[in-house]
Motif scaffolding. Structure first.
Motif, PDB file in Angstrom:
ATOM      1  N   THR A   1      48.088  34.337  31.876  1.00 51.38           N
ATOM      2  CA  THR A   1      47.840  35.880  31.588  1.00 51.38           C
ATOM      3  C   THR A   1      47.677  36.047  30.026  1.00 51.38           C
ATOM      4  O   THR A   1      46.971  37.044  29.856  1.00 51.38           O
ATOM      5  CB  THR A   1      49.519  36.508  31.844  1.00 51.38           C
ATOM      6  OG1 THR A   1      50.266  35.517  31.399  1.00 51.38           O
ATOM      7  CG2 THR A   1      49.624  36.621  33.450  1.00 51.38           C
TER       8      THR A   1
ATOM      9  N   LEU B   1      43.855  35.733  30.232  1.00 50.33           N
ATOM     10  CA  LEU B   1      43.524  36.902  30.893  1.00 50.33           C
ATOM     11  C   LEU B   1      43.339  37.981  29.735  1.00 50.33           C
ATOM     12  O   LEU B   1      42.350  38.926  29.700  1.00 50.33           O
ATOM     13  CB  LEU B   1      44.377  37.455  31.912  1.00 50.33           C
ATOM     14  CG  LEU B   1      44.096  38.720  32.696  1.00 50.33           C
ATOM     15  CD1 LEU B   1      42.667  38.541  33.221  1.00 50.33           C
ATOM     16  CD2 LEU B   1      45.205  38.898  33.925  1.00 50.33           C
TER      17      LEU B   1
ATOM     18  N   GLU C   1      40.454  36.696  39.048  1.00 44.02           N
ATOM     19  CA  GLU C   1      41.495  37.728  38.435  1.00 44.02           C
ATOM     20  C   GLU C   1      40.783  38.867  37.665  1.00 44.02           C
ATOM     21  O   GLU C   1      41.421  39.881  37.360  1.00 44.02           O
ATOM     22  CB  GLU C   1      42.235  37.151  37.816  1.00 44.02           C
ATOM     23  CG  GLU C   1      43.434  36.084  38.621  1.00 44.02           C
ATOM     24  CD  GLU C   1      44.239  35.206  37.850  1.00 44.02           C
ATOM     25  OE1 GLU C   1      44.098  35.098  36.390  1.00 44.02           O
ATOM     26  OE2 GLU C   1      45.185  34.535  38.274  1.00 44.02           O
ATOM     27  N   THR C   2      39.620  38.693  37.361  1.00 39.79           N
ATOM     28  CA  THR C   2      38.997  39.914  36.405  1.00 39.79           C
ATOM     29  C   THR C   2      37.782  40.403  37.174  1.00 39.79           C
ATOM     30  O   THR C   2      37.156  41.307  36.443  1.00 39.79           O
ATOM     31  CB  THR C   2      38.246  38.924  34.887  1.00 39.79           C
ATOM     32  OG1 THR C   2      37.519  38.211  35.649  1.00 39.79           O
ATOM     33  CG2 THR C   2      39.206  38.327  34.118  1.00 39.79           C
TER      34      THR C   2
ATOM     35  N   LEU D   1      42.515  30.055  33.654  1.00 42.72           N
ATOM     36  CA  LEU D   1      42.210  31.515  33.985  1.00 42.72           C
ATOM     37  C   LEU D   1      41.137  31.438  35.292  1.00 42.72           C
ATOM     38  O   LEU D   1      40.225  30.844  35.249  1.00 42.72           O
ATOM     39  CB  LEU D   1      41.603  32.304  32.914  1.00 42.72           C
ATOM     40  CG  LEU D   1      41.420  33.699  33.672  1.00 42.72           C
ATOM     41  CD1 LEU D   1      42.783  34.401  33.965  1.00 42.72           C
ATOM     42  CD2 LEU D   1      40.701  34.488  32.451  1.00 42.72           C
TER      43      LEU D   1
END
Length: 189
Positions: A20, A23, A93-94, A89
């Motif tokens: 995170t 992120l 997730e993005t 990462l």
């Protein structure tokens, strides 16, 4: 105050180098709007850690003190070992960034990235151990902010300059100390 200070310190250390935090770095570089990203981190963390804290409080209420302390000792020891492993990462997730702005993207991505993450597991364990649930949730959220806000504000500079291996070792040491304390409490219960 331990219900606030210990979770704050544990999560702040455990979060450094976590996925995170990576992120947060990606979102800061992509959007270059720190305040909506920080607001998204706060909202996502409060929601995620409130749910984790509720689970921890429930677990704490169903087990005897001795059993709970043994569970906590094993969980803290496992989390200490997990903390030593660097996170990576996932690009997936993005992907929401194309559809939403920085706040909503951060809110969704952070909430999902925290599910099953070591800081969420730590929140469950800390909520099971400490009686003031709301202080644990606020503490873990402040810990997330301590680790992530500088990354958002400073971008690549902060992430590249931090001694991540040392910080992971300090976080693992803190979890091992909590495991030893919980094991001692189990023996005394």
């Amino acid at each position: 105050m331990d219900s606030f200070l210990v979770p704050t310190a544990i999560v702040a250390l455990a979060e450094i180098g976590d996925k995170t935090q990576l992120l947060a770095l990606v979102l800061a570089a992509r959007f270059r709007k720190p305040w909506p990203i920080i607001a998204g981190i706060v909202a996502a963390t409060l929601a995620n850690h409130a749910a984790a804290g509720a689970v921890g409080a429930w677990v704490g209420s169903i087990f005897s003190d001795a059993v709970l302390h043994w569970i906590l000792a094993a969980s803290f020891a496992a989390t200490a070992l997990w903390t030593l492993v660097p996170d990576k990462l996932d690009d997936e997730e993005t992907t929401t960034a194309r559809k939403f702005g920085p706040f909503v993207t951060t809110l969704i991505a952070f909430f999902l990235a925290e599910i099953g993450d070591k800081t969420q597991i730590a929140t469950v364990m800390l909520a099971a151990q400490y009686p003031e649930l709301w202080l644990v949730i606020i503490g873990t959220t402040v810990g997330m902010l301590i680790a992530n806000v500088p990354v958002v504000l400073a971008g690549n500079f902060a992430a590249e300059k931090l001694p991540l291996t040392l910080i992971r070792r300090l976080a693992a040491s803190a979890f091992f100390i909590l495991a030893i304390v919980a094991g001692y409490k189990a023996l005394c219960a």
